[in-house]
Motif scaffolding. Structure first.
Motif, short mmCIF file in Angstrom:
data_model
loop_
_atom_site.label_atom_id
_atom_site.label_comp_id
_atom_site.label_asym_id
_atom_site.label_seq_id
_atom_site.Cartn_x
_atom_site.Cartn_y
_atom_site.Cartn_z
N LEU A 1 133.51 -39.13 22.70
CA LEU A 1 134.90 -38.76 23.07
C LEU A 1 135.19 -37.45 23.16
CD1 LEU A 1 136.82 -41.03 20.50
CD2 LEU A 1 136.76 -41.34 22.88
N THR A 2 134.37 -36.43 22.48
CA THR A 2 134.43 -35.17 22.48
C THR A 2 134.08 -34.68 24.11
OG1 THR A 2 134.56 -34.83 20.17
CG2 THR A 2 133.94 -32.91 21.68
N THR A 3 132.66 -35.14 24.14
CA THR A 3 131.99 -34.73 25.59
C THR A 3 132.89 -35.25 26.65
OG1 THR A 3 129.91 -35.08 24.55
CG2 THR A 3 129.98 -35.32 26.94
N ALA A 4 133.47 -36.54 26.68
CA ALA A 4 134.53 -37.03 27.82
C ALA A 4 135.71 -36.14 27.71
CB ALA A 4 134.86 -38.35 27.65
N TRP A 5 136.25 -35.71 26.67
CA TRP A 5 137.41 -34.73 26.68
C TRP A 5 136.91 -33.45 27.42
CZ3 TRP A 5 139.04 -29.94 25.29
CH2 TRP A 5 140.50 -29.75 25.09
N LEU A 6 135.69 -32.79 26.93
CA LEU A 6 135.48 -31.51 27.40
C LEU A 6 135.16 -31.63 28.83
CD1 LEU A 6 133.27 -30.49 24.44
CD2 LEU A 6 135.28 -29.40 25.42
N ASN B 1 138.28 -28.15 14.73
CA ASN B 1 137.60 -29.02 14.02
C ASN B 1 138.14 -29.00 12.73
OD1 ASN B 1 136.07 -31.11 12.95
ND2 ASN B 1 134.18 -30.18 13.21
N ILE B 2 138.92 -29.81 12.25
CA ILE B 2 139.85 -29.59 10.76
C ILE B 2 138.85 -30.31 9.82
CG2 ILE B 2 141.74 -30.19 9.52
CD1 ILE B 2 143.37 -29.99 12.04
N ALA B 3 138.58 -29.92 8.78
CA ALA B 3 137.82 -30.28 7.45
C ALA B 3 136.60 -30.38 8.40
CB ALA B 3 138.39 -31.53 7.18
N CYS B 4 135.68 -29.54 8.69
CA CYS B 4 134.64 -29.50 9.35
C CYS B 4 133.24 -29.46 8.31
CB CYS B 4 134.33 -27.99 10.26
SG CYS B 4 134.19 -26.60 9.31
N GLY B 5 133.57 -28.90 7.12
CA GLY B 5 132.32 -29.22 6.37
C GLY B 5 131.11 -28.46 6.83
N LEU B 6 130.18 -29.31 6.98
CA LEU B 6 128.89 -28.68 7.58
C LEU B 6 128.56 -29.31 8.79
CD1 LEU B 6 126.48 -28.21 4.45
CD2 LEU B 6 127.82 -26.47 5.75
N ASP B 7 129.76 -29.83 9.41
CA ASP B 7 129.64 -30.51 10.94
C ASP B 7 128.77 -29.82 11.89
OD1 ASP B 7 130.30 -32.93 12.62
OD2 ASP B 7 131.50 -31.37 13.51
N THR B 8 128.27 -30.31 12.58
CA THR B 8 127.36 -29.47 13.62
C THR B 8 127.68 -29.84 14.96
OG1 THR B 8 125.42 -30.94 13.44
CG2 THR B 8 125.48 -28.42 12.22
N ARG B 9 128.87 -30.55 15.60
CA ARG B 9 129.19 -30.97 16.77
C ARG B 9 129.25 -29.90 17.63
NH1 ARG B 9 132.83 -34.40 15.12
NH2 ARG B 9 131.18 -36.25 15.25
N CYS B 10 129.71 -28.72 17.05
CA CYS B 10 129.98 -27.66 18.11
C CYS B 10 128.59 -27.10 18.79
CB CYS B 10 130.65 -26.24 17.48
SG CYS B 10 129.69 -25.84 15.93
N TYR B 11 127.45 -27.33 18.12
CA TYR B 11 126.21 -27.03 18.53
C TYR B 11 125.34 -28.18 19.55
CZ TYR B 11 126.29 -23.61 15.12
OH TYR B 11 126.71 -22.32 14.49
N ARG B 12 126.21 -29.31 19.58
CA ARG B 12 125.72 -30.60 20.32
C ARG B 12 126.64 -30.62 21.86
NH1 ARG B 12 126.09 -33.12 15.24
NH2 ARG B 12 127.85 -34.39 16.01
N MET B 13 127.79 -29.89 21.42
CA MET B 13 128.50 -29.74 22.85
C MET B 13 128.38 -28.83 23.64
SD MET B 13 130.31 -32.85 22.33
CE MET B 13 129.19 -33.66 21.45
N LYS B 14 128.96 -29.05 25.04
CA LYS B 14 129.06 -27.99 26.12
C LYS B 14 130.31 -28.06 26.75
CE LYS B 14 124.20 -28.15 27.07
NZ LYS B 14 122.96 -28.43 28.08
N GLY B 15 130.54 -26.88 27.50
CA GLY B 15 131.88 -26.79 28.01
C GLY B 15 133.20 -26.36 27.58
N TYR B 16 133.04 -25.91 26.25
CA TYR B 16 134.15 -25.35 25.63
C TYR B 16 134.20 -23.67 25.82
CZ TYR B 16 131.16 -24.60 21.78
OH TYR B 16 129.96 -24.34 20.95
#
Length: 171
Positions: free
Chosen positions: A50-55, A65-80
């Motif tokens: 969903l994030t990839t499609a939105w970007l 990214n609210i309540a991100c904890g140690l989430d690493t999605r920002c490293y897997r995404m491109k285009g922001y």
């Protein structure tokens, strides 16, 4: 996405593997909880898609990214244009030790119920707000407060993805 789906259906995430290798934590209990393990993987795959499609549809948009904890999605995404990771100060202190984020990735050490919208520098770009796994732990009033902060800061071009709470059953 710089992460990928492996042949066995799990997410390939080198940054997460790096973090896990640096933590002094026994993950064997989590490995035994197959329902939780599978649920997290499924949620990650769906939200990554969903994030990839939105970007792709909103090049140059920002992500919060609210309540991100140690989430690493920002490293897997491109285009922001900018990615903001938001969590409680104590959580962000741990994150800062494990992930040195700067430039296009910023950390906001605040409660999701506080007025964190003032920390977002960009004013007129599309924004995606991700709330993954937080709302299940909150009251309906707390969830409403989070969305009040979102709607107060982002009057247009805002998309929110929230996973984990059915407000019809909130107490």
């Amino acid at each position: 996405m710089t992460g990928s789906i492996s042949a066995r259906g799990a997410v390939c995430d080198k940054k997460a593997e790096e973090i896990v290798s640096r933590l002094d934590y026994d993950f064997s209990l989590a490995d035994k909880d197959t329902a939780m393990h599978s649920g997290v993987i499924a949620r990650t795959i769906v939200l990554d898609r969903l994030t990839t499609a939105w970007l792709a549809a909103h090049p140059g948009g920002i992500v919060v990214n609210i309540a991100c904890g140690l989430d690493t999605r920002c490293y897997r995404m491109k285009g922001y244009a900018h990615w903001y990771n938001l969590d409680l100060p104590e959580t962000m202190a741990v994150r800062a030790k494990l992930l040195s984020e700067s430039g296009l990735i910023s950390q906001i050490a605040m409660s999701a119920m506080d007025n964190w919208g003032d920390e977002i520098k960009e004013k007129t770009v599309p924004v995606l707000v991700i709330i993954e796994g937080l709302t299940v732990y909150l009251s309906e009033a707390d969830v409403q407060r989070i969305f009040a902060v979102i709607s107060g800061r982002f009057q247009k071009d805002c998309t929110s993805l929230s996973v984990g709470h059915d407000l019809r059953r909130a107490t």
